[in-house]
Design a protein around this motif. Structure first.
Motif, PDB file in Angstrom:
ATOM      1  N   ARG A  50      85.668  45.383  31.595  1.00  0.00           N
ATOM      2  CA  ARG A  50      86.958  45.191  30.929  1.00  0.00           C
ATOM      3  C   ARG A  50      86.746  44.705  29.492  1.00  0.00           C
ATOM      4  O   ARG A  50      87.459  45.129  28.566  1.00  0.00           O
ATOM      5  CB  ARG A  50      87.797  44.182  31.706  1.00  0.00           C
ATOM      6  CG  ARG A  50      89.146  43.870  31.043  1.00  0.00           C
ATOM      7  CD  ARG A  50      90.107  45.032  31.194  1.00  0.00           C
ATOM      8  NE  ARG A  50      90.933  45.198  30.013  1.00  0.00           N
ATOM      9  CZ  ARG A  50      92.128  45.788  30.018  1.00  0.00           C
ATOM     10  NH1 ARG A  50      92.616  46.267  31.134  1.00  0.00           N
ATOM     11  NH2 ARG A  50      92.818  45.926  28.925  1.00  0.00           N
ATOM     12  N   ASP A  54      88.177  46.152  25.842  1.00  0.00           N
ATOM     13  CA  ASP A  54      88.921  45.330  24.888  1.00  0.00           C
ATOM     14  C   ASP A  54      88.185  45.192  23.556  1.00  0.00           C
ATOM     15  O   ASP A  54      88.816  45.129  22.496  1.00  0.00           O
ATOM     16  CB  ASP A  54      89.216  43.958  25.500  1.00  0.00           C
ATOM     17  CG  ASP A  54      90.227  44.043  26.633  1.00  0.00           C
ATOM     18  OD1 ASP A  54      90.986  45.031  26.674  1.00  0.00           O
ATOM     19  OD2 ASP A  54      90.253  43.139  27.485  1.00  0.00           O
ATOM     20  N   TYR A  75      94.905  44.144  23.913  1.00  0.00           N
ATOM     21  CA  TYR A  75      94.166  44.666  25.052  1.00  0.00           C
ATOM     22  C   TYR A  75      94.030  46.178  24.904  1.00  0.00           C
ATOM     23  O   TYR A  75      94.826  46.830  24.239  1.00  0.00           O
ATOM     24  CB  TYR A  75      94.884  44.364  26.373  1.00  0.00           C
ATOM     25  CG  TYR A  75      95.018  42.898  26.699  1.00  0.00           C
ATOM     26  CD1 TYR A  75      93.902  42.154  27.069  1.00  0.00           C
ATOM     27  CD2 TYR A  75      96.255  42.271  26.645  1.00  0.00           C
ATOM     28  CE1 TYR A  75      94.018  40.806  27.375  1.00  0.00           C
ATOM     29  CE2 TYR A  75      96.381  40.925  26.943  1.00  0.00           C
ATOM     30  CZ  TYR A  75      95.264  40.188  27.311  1.00  0.00           C
ATOM     31  OH  TYR A  75      95.379  38.865  27.603  1.00  0.00           O
ATOM     32  N   ASN A 125      92.398  48.562  36.259  1.00  0.00           N
ATOM     33  CA  ASN A 125      93.266  47.606  35.587  1.00  0.00           C
ATOM     34  C   ASN A 125      93.856  46.609  36.580  1.00  0.00           C
ATOM     35  O   ASN A 125      93.897  45.391  36.324  1.00  0.00           O
ATOM     36  CB  ASN A 125      94.394  48.353  34.868  1.00  0.00           C
ATOM     37  CG  ASN A 125      95.144  47.473  33.897  1.00  0.00           C
ATOM     38  OD1 ASN A 125      94.550  46.693  33.156  1.00  0.00           O
ATOM     39  ND2 ASN A 125      96.461  47.598  33.889  1.00  0.00           N
ATOM     40  N   ASN A 128      91.222  44.072  37.667  1.00  0.00           N
ATOM     41  CA  ASN A 128      90.932  43.067  36.645  1.00  0.00           C
ATOM     42  C   ASN A 128      92.078  42.097  36.446  1.00  0.00           C
ATOM     43  O   ASN A 128      91.854  40.922  36.145  1.00  0.00           O
ATOM     44  CB  ASN A 128      90.565  43.754  35.324  1.00  0.00           C
ATOM     45  CG  ASN A 128      89.097  44.117  35.275  1.00  0.00           C
ATOM     46  OD1 ASN A 128      88.245  43.269  35.044  1.00  0.00           O
ATOM     47  ND2 ASN A 128      88.794  45.370  35.536  1.00  0.00           N
ATOM     48  N   SER A 216      83.913  53.451  37.555  1.00  0.00           N
ATOM     49  CA  SER A 216      84.344  52.700  36.371  1.00  0.00           C
ATOM     50  C   SER A 216      83.241  52.653  35.322  1.00  0.00           C
ATOM     51  O   SER A 216      83.495  52.854  34.127  1.00  0.00           O
ATOM     52  CB  SER A 216      84.763  51.282  36.771  1.00  0.00           C
ATOM     53  OG  SER A 216      85.895  51.310  37.614  1.00  0.00           O
TER      54      SER A 216
END
Length: 231
Positions: A50, A54, A75, A125, A128, A216
């Protein structure tokens, strides 16, 4: 300031962590339980991925969106529909479509509403967001059975016994199926096997946990490759 060095370090760490997760995952399947160590490893793994997204978002905005408000919390954009994506584009990525269409096209193309293959990003998403509470969401063990019939001389058939129910008078390769056992009667003309697929799923995310872990990393590596020339 480009964050490429940090992004590549995080991706390298994920590459090194994934084999350990795979090994722990196989042990968990055998033990039928998830260890605390595996939960922590998965939480950190997804958190690092993640961060990659970002960091990309920050680099894109700093380089191509000079009118963006630097005080806004930023984000990587993940939206369920075009209207929501357009709103975040206007608020957090002003003028990106004009200043760097290549980066804008990448961000838009990978949105979950664009094509079904992007559904992994929705799952990623959600996972997370749960991990912001410093815990991995509960996992459940699921089993899927499949009956396979191989017919001597060639050919075969398979089915999910939870979805298919046979009545009387059904034959497979000339062999009658017993309605009580839901299996072909014993015959030297066939080989019948039952496979049991065992996996874990994240709670409320109905996909294989290990599949999402591997997918991922693969997809985020591709996103970085598609964007690194623009940051």
């Amino acid at each position: 300031m480009s964050r490429k060095t940090d992004i590549e370090a995080l991706l390298n760490r994920a590459d090194k962590t994934l084999p350990k997760i795979n090994e722990e995952y196989e042990k968990a399947l055998h033990d039928k339980t998830i260890s605390a160590d595996l939960r922590i490893d998965i939480k950190d793994y997804f958190g690092n991925l993640r961060s990659v997204l970002d960091y990309l978002a920050h680099d894109i905005v700093e380089k191509h969106c000079p009118t963006a408000n630097p005080k806004d919390i930023l984000y990587f954009p993940i939206r369920a529909d075009q209207a929501s994506f357009d709103n975040v584009k206007k608020k957090s990525y002003p003028d990106l479509q004009t200043n760097c269409k290549a980066a804008y096209d990448v961000l838009e193309a990978l949105q979950p509403f664009k094509k079904s293959e992007n559904a992994w990003l929705t799952h990623f998403n959600k996972l997370n967001n749960e991990n912001k509470h410093e815990r991995l969401v509960a996992q459940k063990r699921s089993e899927t059975k499949r009956v396979n019939v191989q017919i001597k001389g060639g050919g075969g058939v398979s089915w999910d016994p939870s979805a298919v129910k046979f009545g009387s008078g059904v034959f497979i390769g000339g062999v009658p199926v017993n309605p009580q056992t839901q299996m072909p009667n014993p015959s030297d003309t066939q080989t019948v096997t039952i496979e049991t697929w065992v996996d874990f799923q994240f709670e409320d995310i109905n996909v294989s946990a290990i599949w999402l872990t591997r997918e991922s990393l693969k997809q985020i590596k591709q996103i970085y490759n598609d964007l690194k020339s623009e940051i």
